[in-house]
Each structure stands twice: as C-alpha cells, then as structure tokens.
Design a protein around this motif. Structure first.
Motif, PDB file in Angstrom:
ATOM      1  N   LEU A 158       0.751  -1.219   0.065  1.00 18.90           N
ATOM      2  CA  LEU A 158      -0.158   0.220  -0.067  1.00 18.90           C
ATOM      3  C   LEU A 158       0.721   1.344  -0.142  1.00 18.90           C
ATOM      4  CD1 LEU A 158      -2.739  -1.442   2.666  1.00 18.90           C
ATOM      5  CD2 LEU A 158      -3.197  -0.576   0.396  1.00 18.90           C
ATOM      6  N   LYS A 159       2.191   0.952  -0.141  1.00 18.68           N
ATOM      7  CA  LYS A 159       2.980   2.305  -0.087  1.00 18.68           C
ATOM      8  C   LYS A 159       2.755   3.354  -1.141  1.00 18.68           C
ATOM      9  CE  LYS A 159       7.020   0.185  -2.415  1.00 18.68           C
ATOM     10  NZ  LYS A 159       8.388   0.034  -2.070  1.00 18.68           N
ATOM     11  N   TYR A 160       2.330   2.858  -2.216  1.00 20.76           N
ATOM     12  CA  TYR A 160       2.236   3.864  -3.329  1.00 20.76           C
ATOM     13  C   TYR A 160       1.023   4.569  -3.084  1.00 20.76           C
ATOM     14  CZ  TYR A 160       6.092   1.635  -5.769  1.00 20.76           C
ATOM     15  OH  TYR A 160       7.351   1.204  -6.014  1.00 20.76           O
ATOM     16  N   ASP A 161      -0.210   4.065  -2.642  1.00 23.75           N
ATOM     17  CA  ASP A 161      -1.265   4.616  -2.152  1.00 23.75           C
ATOM     18  C   ASP A 161      -1.229   5.874  -1.115  1.00 23.75           C
ATOM     19  OD1 ASP A 161      -3.984   3.048  -3.609  1.00 23.75           O
ATOM     20  OD2 ASP A 161      -2.370   1.821  -3.375  1.00 23.75           O
ATOM     21  N   LEU A 162      -0.435   5.178   0.003  1.00 28.40           N
ATOM     22  CA  LEU A 162      -0.260   6.100   0.920  1.00 28.40           C
ATOM     23  C   LEU A 162       0.678   7.204   0.519  1.00 28.40           C
ATOM     24  CD1 LEU A 162      -0.453   6.390   4.020  1.00 28.40           C
ATOM     25  CD2 LEU A 162       1.803   4.896   4.463  1.00 28.40           C
ATOM     26  N   SER A 163       1.532   7.074  -0.478  1.00 31.06           N
ATOM     27  CA  SER A 163       2.339   8.305  -0.766  1.00 31.06           C
ATOM     28  C   SER A 163       1.440   9.398  -1.503  1.00 31.06           C
ATOM     29  CB  SER A 163       3.813   7.707  -1.952  1.00 31.06           C
ATOM     30  OG  SER A 163       3.132   7.254  -2.978  1.00 31.06           O
ATOM     31  N   PHE A 164       0.487   8.856  -2.543  1.00 27.05           N
ATOM     32  CA  PHE A 164      -0.419   9.976  -2.976  1.00 27.05           C
ATOM     33  C   PHE A 164      -1.328  10.444  -1.901  1.00 27.05           C
ATOM     34  CE2 PHE A 164       0.978   7.813  -6.825  1.00 27.05           C
ATOM     35  CZ  PHE A 164       0.583   8.740  -7.885  1.00 27.05           C
ATOM     36  N   CYS A 165      -1.563   9.722  -0.681  1.00 31.50           N
ATOM     37  CA  CYS A 165      -2.278  10.346   0.163  1.00 31.50           C
ATOM     38  C   CYS A 165      -1.389  11.559   0.820  1.00 31.50           C
ATOM     39  CB  CYS A 165      -2.941   9.372   1.333  1.00 31.50           C
ATOM     40  SG  CYS A 165      -3.870   8.076   0.841  1.00 31.50           S
ATOM     41  N   ILE A 166      -0.349  11.175   1.328  1.00 26.68           N
ATOM     42  CA  ILE A 166       0.534  12.153   1.823  1.00 26.68           C
ATOM     43  C   ILE A 166       0.670  13.473   0.860  1.00 26.68           C
ATOM     44  CG2 ILE A 166       3.015  12.496   2.390  1.00 26.68           C
ATOM     45  CD1 ILE A 166       2.934   9.698   3.435  1.00 26.68           C
ATOM     46  N   LYS A 167       0.997  13.187  -0.379  1.00 29.94           N
ATOM     47  CA  LYS A 167       0.862  14.419  -1.125  1.00 29.94           C
ATOM     48  C   LYS A 167      -0.109  15.088  -1.427  1.00 29.94           C
ATOM     49  CE  LYS A 167       2.640  12.422  -5.250  1.00 29.94           C
ATOM     50  NZ  LYS A 167       3.136  12.678  -6.442  1.00 29.94           N
ATOM     51  N   GLY A 168      -1.158  14.295  -1.265  1.00 30.33           N
ATOM     52  CA  GLY A 168      -2.757  15.063  -1.220  1.00 30.33           C
ATOM     53  C   GLY A 168      -2.913  16.076   0.070  1.00 30.33           C
ATOM     54  N   PHE A 169      -2.449  15.402   1.245  1.00 33.52           N
ATOM     55  CA  PHE A 169      -2.295  16.341   2.502  1.00 33.52           C
ATOM     56  C   PHE A 169      -1.496  17.507   2.291  1.00 33.52           C
ATOM     57  CE2 PHE A 169      -3.389  12.292   5.189  1.00 33.52           C
ATOM     58  CZ  PHE A 169      -4.239  12.644   5.229  1.00 33.52           C
ATOM     59  N   THR A 176      -6.753  -1.070   3.621  1.00 36.14           N
ATOM     60  CA  THR A 176      -6.651  -2.644   3.309  1.00 36.14           C
ATOM     61  C   THR A 176      -6.849  -2.925   1.647  1.00 36.14           C
ATOM     62  OG1 THR A 176      -9.211  -2.722   3.538  1.00 36.14           O
ATOM     63  CG2 THR A 176      -7.506  -3.324   5.611  1.00 36.14           C
ATOM     64  N   ILE A 177      -7.099  -1.956   1.146  1.00 34.22           N
ATOM     65  CA  ILE A 177      -7.655  -1.857  -0.375  1.00 34.22           C
ATOM     66  C   ILE A 177      -6.587  -1.224  -1.277  1.00 34.22           C
ATOM     67  CG2 ILE A 177      -9.114  -1.506  -2.242  1.00 34.22           C
ATOM     68  CD1 ILE A 177     -11.310  -1.545  -0.368  1.00 34.22           C
ATOM     69  N   THR A 178      -5.803  -1.884  -2.207  1.00 37.22           N
ATOM     70  CA  THR A 178      -4.702  -1.262  -3.030  1.00 37.22           C
ATOM     71  C   THR A 178      -5.443  -0.660  -4.152  1.00 37.22           C
ATOM     72  OG1 THR A 178      -3.246  -2.834  -2.274  1.00 37.22           O
ATOM     73  CG2 THR A 178      -2.713  -1.719  -4.137  1.00 37.22           C
ATOM     74  N   PHE A 179      -5.040   0.599  -4.476  1.00 32.84           N
ATOM     75  CA  PHE A 179      -5.829   0.999  -5.934  1.00 32.84           C
ATOM     76  C   PHE A 179      -4.885   1.472  -6.984  1.00 32.84           C
ATOM     77  CE2 PHE A 179      -6.625   5.078  -8.393  1.00 32.84           C
ATOM     78  CZ  PHE A 179      -7.626   4.601  -8.763  1.00 32.84           C
ATOM     79  N   ILE A 180      -3.657   1.703  -6.486  1.00 32.05           N
ATOM     80  CA  ILE A 180      -2.542   1.908  -7.563  1.00 32.05           C
ATOM     81  C   ILE A 180      -2.283   0.624  -8.323  1.00 32.05           C
ATOM     82  CG2 ILE A 180      -0.454   2.904  -8.123  1.00 32.05           C
ATOM     83  CD1 ILE A 180      -2.335   4.945  -7.150  1.00 32.05           C
ATOM     84  N   PRO A 181      -2.577   0.450  -9.626  1.00 32.94           N
ATOM     85  CA  PRO A 181      -2.222  -0.603 -10.257  1.00 32.94           C
ATOM     86  C   PRO A 181      -0.758  -0.906 -10.471  1.00 32.94           C
ATOM     87  CG  PRO A 181      -3.021   0.917 -11.864  1.00 32.94           C
ATOM     88  CD  PRO A 181      -2.972   1.632 -10.472  1.00 32.94           C
ATOM     89  N   ASP A 182      -0.348  -1.981 -10.821  1.00 30.50           N
ATOM     90  CA  ASP A 182       1.082  -2.415 -11.021  1.00 30.50           C
ATOM     91  C   ASP A 182       1.392  -1.703 -12.074  1.00 30.50           C
ATOM     92  OD1 ASP A 182       0.924  -4.194  -9.015  1.00 30.50           O
ATOM     93  OD2 ASP A 182       0.603  -5.901 -10.200  1.00 30.50           O
ATOM     94  N   GLU A 183       0.760  -1.473 -13.223  1.00 33.30           N
ATOM     95  CA  GLU A 183       1.390  -0.793 -14.319  1.00 33.30           C
ATOM     96  C   GLU A 183       1.884   0.721 -14.016  1.00 33.30           C
ATOM     97  OE1 GLU A 183      -2.810  -1.673 -15.118  1.00 33.30           O
ATOM     98  OE2 GLU A 183      -1.519  -2.934 -14.044  1.00 33.30           O
ATOM     99  N   LEU A 184       0.954   1.391 -13.341  1.00 35.96           N
ATOM    100  CA  LEU A 184       1.517   2.648 -12.929  1.00 35.96           C
ATOM    101  C   LEU A 184       2.640   2.544 -12.088  1.00 35.96           C
ATOM    102  CD1 LEU A 184       0.690   5.765 -12.688  1.00 35.96           C
ATOM    103  CD2 LEU A 184      -0.883   5.335 -10.852  1.00 35.96           C
ATOM    104  N   ILE A 185       2.694   1.568 -11.186  1.00 34.83           N
ATOM    105  CA  ILE A 185       3.798   1.662 -10.280  1.00 34.83           C
ATOM    106  C   ILE A 185       5.187   1.443 -11.077  1.00 34.83           C
ATOM    107  CG2 ILE A 185       4.935  -0.131  -8.599  1.00 34.83           C
ATOM    108  CD1 ILE A 185       2.547  -0.596  -7.269  1.00 34.83           C
ATOM    109  N   GLU A 186       4.973   0.657 -12.042  1.00 34.92           N
ATOM    110  CA  GLU A 186       6.211   0.705 -13.087  1.00 34.92           C
ATOM    111  C   GLU A 186       6.575   1.806 -13.887  1.00 34.92           C
ATOM    112  OE1 GLU A 186       5.454  -2.348 -16.086  1.00 34.92           O
ATOM    113  OE2 GLU A 186       5.276  -3.856 -14.838  1.00 34.92           O
TER     114      GLU A 186
END
Length: 277
Positions: free
Chosen positions: A141-152, A188-198
């Motif tokens: 979930l780290k990529y989702d969390l990073s987007f949350c932090i940038k959103g904050f 608990t739910i991952t949103f950022i897909p693997d393609e975007l992580i790449e």
C-alpha cells in the motif's frame, strides 16, 4: 545583491501580480532599474528566467525535504517531514501561489519536464520515508499512501497560500502525523495498479552525472563570496574529480553547505552521489 538574484526577485513580484504571459522583459528591466542588455547578460529570455525561478523554488523544497528524511530518526521523522514542507510553502508562498494560479498553457515542454522530474524526486523521498516508518506494513500500500501524503501536502498548503489567517504549524504537523498513521495502519484496499507503479519507479529523466554535479558546484562557487561554504564546495568538487577523502570528512563538508540557500541543490546531488545518509 547579485544582479541575477535582483532580476529573479523583481520579476517574481511582477509575475505574482500579472502572470507570466502578461509580463514583458521591458517591464522587468524597468522594475529592476536596469537595461535590457543587463537582463540578457543574466538570462537569454523570459522563458529562461521562469525556468530559473521554478528551479530555485523546487530545488529548495526538494532538498529541504530530502535532508529531513535522510537525517532524522524514525521517532520524529513524519512530524519533521510535514513541518519542513509547510515551512517551505510559507517561506516561498509568493511563488507557490503563482504556480497554483498560472494557466497550464503558460508552461512549455521544458517547464513540464522539470516539474515532472521534481515531482518524481519528491515521490521517491516519500516512498523511502514510508518504508522506514512502516516496513512490511507498507509493502502493498506504500504507493497509495504516498499519494495520500502528497494530497495532504497539496490541500493543506492552501491554508498558507489562499488565506491570510495565522496557521499553527506545529498543530497542523501533529494532526497530519495522526491522519497518516491511521491510514497506514488501517488501509486494506490497494488502488494504484502495477502498471502505474512501473511508471512511477522509472528513473528520473535528468543528468545527475559527476560532470553535471561539477557544473552545478562551479556555478555556486562563481556566485558566492569567500566563506567556509565556498571552501567546502571547492573541496567537494575536487573529491568528485579525484576521490581521496574519508566519508566522514565528506559528510562534514556537506553539513557545511547544507543550509546555505545557494548550495542546497548541490548538497542534495552530492548526498545522492556519495550515498551519504
């Protein structure tokens, strides 16, 4: 004050009032009290001046954040991250406001590329911080969390940029630490897909070779008066060209230049090059 710095400061005043497009080189030179010839000795065009302003703001911001994340222990890392971010927004509020309200069509391809690279640099710093703070908990979930932090950061920065009421930076930072920890421990739910992580994980499109870092250092040296920071830069340049110093000495030289406003980007690049934590 150096002429280049004067032009940047006076131009920013006009850009803040009128926007990039509506401000001419003639207006800038009139506001500075200099000739057009003097302007073109410092900048080849208005676009180059705008790039220099964006570089200055984003380099200061990125370097400050990276230094905090690299330097602080886990106990107060997240608090110091948020506090430093909002402190920087407050310090550079005039330019941050300008970036927020400037229409996208004002930015050419070079500006978009630079902003993209700085954004990726910030993402990597945030991801590094998440991994340090939450370990295996953040694996999926780290990529989702990073987007949350940038959103904050983006949303709460509006308090500094759009409203003139005093902001309790300490309370704001504590509040966002609490919110971030709640998200990290309960998502608990991952949103950022693997393609975007790449795509996110792709290397920066930026030259950070030794030659490029030497170029940045030489420009800093040229713009500085004799000082311990200037001497430290000279020694660090020599270390890039002919490595000979103990890592502890290199770290000490970096600490000499870290907080100098003209040296923060050089310090950032050098820390990455020498892998100094």
């Amino acid at each position: 004050m150096a002429k280049k710095q004067l032009i940047m400061e006076k131009a920013l005043e006009l850009f803040a009032k009128q926007g990039f497009e509506a401000t001419s080189v003639q207006q800038i030179t009139d506001h500075c009290g200099i000739s057009k010839g003097a302007f073109y000795l410092s900048f080849k065009s208005k676009d180059e001046l705008i790039v220099a302003l964006i570089d200055h703001f984003m380099r200061q911001f990125t370097a400050d954040i990276d230094f905090v994340v690299s330097d602080k222990n886990e106990e107060d890392l997240l608090y110091n991250f948020y506090y430093t971010a909002f402190q920087s927004f407050s310090k550079h509020s005039d330019f941050a406001k300008l970036l927020m309200k400037e229409p996208a069509q004002s930015f050419n391809e070079e500006l978009f590329s630079k902003l993209h690279n700085y954004n990726k640099s910030l993402e990597k710093v945030i991801l590094s911080m998440i991994e340090r703070l939450y370990g295996d908990l953040s694996k999926d979930l780290k990529y989702d969390l990073s987007f949350c932090i940038k959103g904050f950061m983006s949303t709460y920065s509006e308090l500094y940029l759009l409203y003139k009421t005093p902001i309790d930076m300490d309370l704001l930072s504590q509040s966002l630490v609490e919110k971030t920890n709640l998200l990290a421990k309960n998502m608990t739910i991952t949103f950022i897909p693997d393609e975007l992580i790449e795509i996110i994980d792709q290397p920066l499109i930026e030259d950070t070779s030794s030659e490029k870092i030497v170029e940045v250092i030489e420009k800093n040296i040229e713009d500085m008066e004799d000082s311990i920071e200037k001497e430290s830069l000279i020694l660090l340049k020599q270390e890039l060209l002919e490595p000979a110093l103990h890592p502890a000495i290199v770290k000490g030289l970096l600490s000499n230049i870290q907080h100098h406003p003209h040296c923060k980007w050089a310090a950032y690049l050098l820390r990455k090059h020498f892998e100094i934590k």
